[in-house]
Design a protein around this motif. Structure first.
Motif, PDB file in Angstrom:
ATOM      1  N   ARG A 224      12.622   5.740  -1.182  1.00 51.66           N
ATOM      2  CA  ARG A 224      12.751   7.109  -1.699  1.00 51.66           C
ATOM      3  C   ARG A 224      14.111   7.291  -2.371  1.00 51.66           C
ATOM      4  N   PRO A 225      14.406   6.465  -3.378  1.00 53.52           N
ATOM      5  CA  PRO A 225      15.708   6.616  -4.047  1.00 53.52           C
ATOM      6  C   PRO A 225      15.833   7.991  -4.687  1.00 53.52           C
ATOM      7  N   ALA A 226      17.026   8.579  -4.566  1.00 53.02           N
ATOM      8  CA  ALA A 226      17.220   9.952  -5.046  1.00 53.02           C
ATOM      9  C   ALA A 226      17.190  10.033  -6.561  1.00 53.02           C
ATOM     10  N   ASP A 227      17.627   8.954  -7.211  1.00 54.47           N
ATOM     11  CA  ASP A 227      17.653   9.002  -8.668  1.00 54.47           C
ATOM     12  C   ASP A 227      17.521   7.590  -9.225  1.00 54.47           C
ATOM     13  N   ARG A 228      17.531   7.519 -10.513  1.00 56.70           N
ATOM     14  CA  ARG A 228      17.311   6.234 -11.150  1.00 56.70           C
ATOM     15  C   ARG A 228      18.453   5.266 -10.870  1.00 56.70           C
ATOM     16  N   PHE A 229      19.653   5.786 -10.750  1.00 51.79           N
ATOM     17  CA  PHE A 229      20.774   4.905 -10.459  1.00 51.79           C
ATOM     18  C   PHE A 229      20.555   4.177  -9.131  1.00 51.79           C
ATOM     19  N   VAL A 230      20.201   4.945  -8.092  1.00 52.20           N
ATOM     20  CA  VAL A 230      19.995   4.344  -6.764  1.00 52.20           C
ATOM     21  C   VAL A 230      18.820   3.364  -6.823  1.00 52.20           C
ATOM     22  N   ALA A 231      17.749   3.756  -7.500  1.00 44.80           N
ATOM     23  CA  ALA A 231      16.577   2.876  -7.608  1.00 44.80           C
ATOM     24  C   ALA A 231      16.958   1.555  -8.271  1.00 44.80           C
ATOM     25  N   GLY A 232      17.879   1.606  -9.230  1.00 39.91           N
ATOM     26  CA  GLY A 232      18.281   0.392  -9.925  1.00 39.91           C
ATOM     27  C   GLY A 232      19.312  -0.404  -9.159  1.00 39.91           C
ATOM     28  N   PHE A 233      20.120   0.273  -8.349  1.00 40.02           N
ATOM     29  CA  PHE A 233      21.210  -0.417  -7.657  1.00 40.02           C
ATOM     30  C   PHE A 233      20.745  -1.054  -6.354  1.00 40.02           C
ATOM     31  N   VAL A 234      19.812  -0.397  -5.669  1.00 41.85           N
ATOM     32  CA  VAL A 234      19.320  -0.919  -4.391  1.00 41.85           C
ATOM     33  C   VAL A 234      17.949  -1.545  -4.628  1.00 41.85           C
ATOM     34  N   GLY A 235      17.866  -2.837  -4.521  1.00 37.98           N
ATOM     35  CA  GLY A 235      16.612  -3.527  -4.790  1.00 37.98           C
ATOM     36  C   GLY A 235      16.419  -3.702  -6.281  1.00 37.98           C
ATOM     37  N   ARG A 236      15.263  -4.259  -6.624  1.00 42.61           N
ATOM     38  CA  ARG A 236      15.015  -4.529  -8.035  1.00 42.61           C
ATOM     39  C   ARG A 236      13.840  -3.690  -8.491  1.00 42.61           C
ATOM     40  N   GLY A 237      13.681  -3.622  -9.770  1.00 37.70           N
ATOM     41  CA  GLY A 237      12.525  -2.889 -10.270  1.00 37.70           C
ATOM     42  C   GLY A 237      12.463  -2.925 -11.769  1.00 37.70           C
ATOM     43  N   THR A 238      11.346  -2.441 -12.269  1.00 43.00           N
ATOM     44  CA  THR A 238      11.174  -2.312 -13.698  1.00 43.00           C
ATOM     45  C   THR A 238      11.209  -0.826 -14.017  1.00 43.00           C
ATOM     46  N   PHE A 239      11.901  -0.473 -15.074  1.00 39.19           N
ATOM     47  CA  PHE A 239      11.954   0.929 -15.494  1.00 39.19           C
ATOM     48  C   PHE A 239      11.285   1.061 -16.849  1.00 39.19           C
ATOM     49  N   LEU A 240      10.228   1.845 -16.894  1.00 34.16           N
ATOM     50  CA  LEU A 240       9.542   2.071 -18.165  1.00 34.16           C
ATOM     51  C   LEU A 240       9.920   3.458 -18.669  1.00 34.16           C
ATOM     52  N   GLU A 241      10.502   3.483 -19.864  1.00 35.86           N
ATOM     53  CA  GLU A 241      10.906   4.774 -20.456  1.00 35.86           C
ATOM     54  C   GLU A 241       9.692   5.414 -21.120  1.00 35.86           C
ATOM     55  N   GLY A 242       9.612   6.728 -21.089  1.00 38.64           N
ATOM     56  CA  GLY A 242       8.483   7.380 -21.761  1.00 38.64           C
ATOM     57  C   GLY A 242       8.457   8.875 -21.528  1.00 38.64           C
ATOM     58  N   ARG A 243       7.238   9.432 -21.498  1.00 43.19           N
ATOM     59  CA  ARG A 243       7.080  10.881 -21.334  1.00 43.19           C
ATOM     60  C   ARG A 243       5.926  11.175 -20.401  1.00 43.19           C
ATOM     61  N   ILE A 244       6.100  12.227 -19.606  1.00 42.13           N
ATOM     62  CA  ILE A 244       4.945  12.737 -18.860  1.00 42.13           C
ATOM     63  C   ILE A 244       4.219  13.665 -19.828  1.00 42.13           C
ATOM     64  N   GLU A 245       2.983  13.308 -20.127  1.00 44.40           N
ATOM     65  CA  GLU A 245       2.240  14.058 -21.161  1.00 44.40           C
ATOM     66  C   GLU A 245       1.433  15.203 -20.577  1.00 44.40           C
ATOM     67  N   GLY A 246       1.025  15.022 -19.359  1.00 40.42           N
ATOM     68  CA  GLY A 246       0.193  16.039 -18.720  1.00 40.42           C
ATOM     69  C   GLY A 246       0.092  15.668 -17.264  1.00 40.42           C
ATOM     70  N   PRO A 247      -0.675  16.421 -16.473  1.00 42.81           N
ATOM     71  CA  PRO A 247      -0.739  16.119 -15.044  1.00 42.81           C
ATOM     72  C   PRO A 247      -1.157  14.666 -14.789  1.00 42.81           C
ATOM     73  N   GLY A 248      -0.291  13.909 -14.130  1.00 41.41           N
ATOM     74  CA  GLY A 248      -0.640  12.543 -13.742  1.00 41.41           C
ATOM     75  C   GLY A 248      -0.789  11.584 -14.908  1.00 41.41           C
ATOM     76  N   ARG A 249      -0.206  11.905 -16.051  1.00 41.83           N
ATOM     77  CA  ARG A 249      -0.392  11.044 -17.232  1.00 41.83           C
ATOM     78  C   ARG A 249       0.965  10.744 -17.877  1.00 41.83           C
ATOM     79  N   PHE A 250       1.281   9.444 -17.959  1.00 39.11           N
ATOM     80  CA  PHE A 250       2.579   9.006 -18.482  1.00 39.11           C
ATOM     81  C   PHE A 250       2.330   8.093 -19.677  1.00 39.11           C
ATOM     82  N   ARG A 251       3.078   8.347 -20.773  1.00 41.01           N
ATOM     83  CA  ARG A 251       2.963   7.461 -21.942  1.00 41.01           C
ATOM     84  C   ARG A 251       4.306   6.763 -22.141  1.00 41.01           C
ATOM     85  N   THR A 252       4.287   5.421 -22.120  1.00 39.47           N
ATOM     86  CA  THR A 252       5.547   4.692 -22.301  1.00 39.47           C
ATOM     87  C   THR A 252       5.945   4.744 -23.774  1.00 39.47           C
TER      88      THR A 252
END
Ligand code: ATP
Length: 357
Positions: A224-252
């Motif tokens: 439950r990282p508080a923000d993107r910085f923590v998510a990136g600093f603790v553990g690894r991950g992929t970050f996909l940039e984009g937009r939330i277009e509508g309920p439950g819908r993300f477009r990279t």
């Protein structure tokens, strides 16, 4: 042992905020690690606890006392630094005795405490040696014994293991942690080494640019990282940039449309942990997202492999697969399918990073 409280502590150098409004409570016997990239203010915070730096604002409390303006020698803090800072011409026992002599304890008392501290770090047999006749790990244990001999209210460790080689670091890490538990010592340690922080701490404080970004357990920070910085600093991950277009819908930005948890419409970042992604030769059924991609890189890490999969010209994810010897092993160039549930991804507002990790 004493409880530590930092109450809205800041340190400014001219216009520069080295530490901004840090509030932190460390319970009796707790082991708290300050973690963050170089220059984030960890050492400055530790030095304010030790008394080497006076805060510009806020207060430091040890037990029931406000120690904000007390000099270091009037705080009962045991300090261990990255450089062992042992006196080269004094024996191990004399080094350990040093702080006790400064406190003007009686001879018999000093001898008993030195013996006790050396026993705790298992160096009784080397009491007569000079520091240069010891290995790096042994020297660091002498520094620890010296800190313990004063029976500190709080133990402060500043990158104590960074001069040791990788294998020794792991051993001394466990030794320090066991000793700290056994003695019930309230401890604050500074490190930029994520693995060290995760293995040693009861709780972690993630800092960036002088400020606390999140305080929590390993699980809190990872899941439950508080923000993107923590998510990136603790553990690894992929970050996909984009937009939330509508309920439950993300477009990279690369044009992929995926299902996600609900969030406010607008620019956002979707974060995916490598072990939460599935990979298969065929499209995945029964998951919220199944996307085709091409394997670009595989790195074999022993217990697991990292598979880098290109999903679109600007979207690439890392998937971790366990090497059990019985699973699907993708080859570079193969077409694969990547699946994940909407709940496995986290959404962060765009531009919430500070330093990118
Ligand atoms: P590292 O892991 O590299 O030791 P850190 O997180 O411990 O980093 P600090 O040593 O606390 O960082 O420094 C925080 C910031 O304050 C840095 O940008 C540093 O350059 C700055 N700083 C520290 N001491 C002073 C000083 N005396 N005067 C001006 N700036 C300082």
């Amino acid at each position: 042992m004493a409880r530590l409280l930092l109450d809205h502590v800041s340190k400014r150098y001219g216009d520069f905020h080295a530490v901004r409004d840090v509030t932190l409570e460390v319970a009796d016997g707790e082991f708290v690690v300050l973690l963050g990239p170089s220059g984030c203010g960890k050492t400055t915070t530790l030095r304010m606890i030790a008394g080497f730096i006076t805060p510009t604002a806020g207060s430091v409390h040890l037990g029931e006392s406000d120690v904000t303006t007390l000099p270091p020698w009037k705080r009962n803090a045991g300090l261990v630094f990255q450089s062992y800072a042992l006196f080269p011409h004094l024996s191990v026992a004399q080094n350990v005795a040093f702080g006790l002599e400064m406190r003007r304890l009686g001879k018999a008392d000093i001898a008993a405490r030195v013996a006790e501290a050396l026993r705790l770090v298992r160096l009784e047999h080397l009491a007569g040696r000079l520091p240069r006749q010891l290995s790096g790990g042994q020297q660091q244990r002498v520094a620890l014994a010296r800190a313990l001999a004063i029976r500190p209210d709080i133990l402060l460790l500043d990158e104590p293991l960074s001069n040791l080689d990788a294998k020794l670091r792991q051993e001394v890490r466990v030794e320090i942690r066991e000793l700290q538990r056994q003695l019930g010592l309230t401890t604050v340690m500074v490190t930029h080494d994520q693995e060290e922080a995760l293995t040693m701490a009861d709780r972690l404080v993630v800092m960036n640019e002088g400020a606390v970004r999140q305080i929590g357990s390993q699980r809190d920070l990872y899941e439950r990282p508080a923000d993107r910085f923590v998510a990136g600093f603790v553990g690894r991950g992929t970050f996909l940039e984009g937009r939330i277009e509508g309920p439950g819908r993300f477009r990279t930005e690369g044009g992929l449309v995926v299902r996600c948890a609900d969030g406010a419409a607008g620019s956002a970042v979707l974060a995916l942990r490598p072990e939460r992604l599935e990979i298969a030769a065929m499209p995945l059924a029964g998951v919220d997202n199944s996307l085709p991609g091409k394997v670009e890189f595989v790195s074999y890490l022993g217990a697991a492999s990292d598979v880098h999969v290109r999903l679109s010209p600007s979207d690439r994810v890392i998937v971790q697969i366990a090497n059990r010897g019985d699973g699907f092993t993708p080859e570079i160039g193969a077409t694969v399918h990547i699946g994940w549930s909407a709940a496995a991804a986290r959404l962060f507002p765009a531009g919430s990073v500070g330093h990118d990790a």
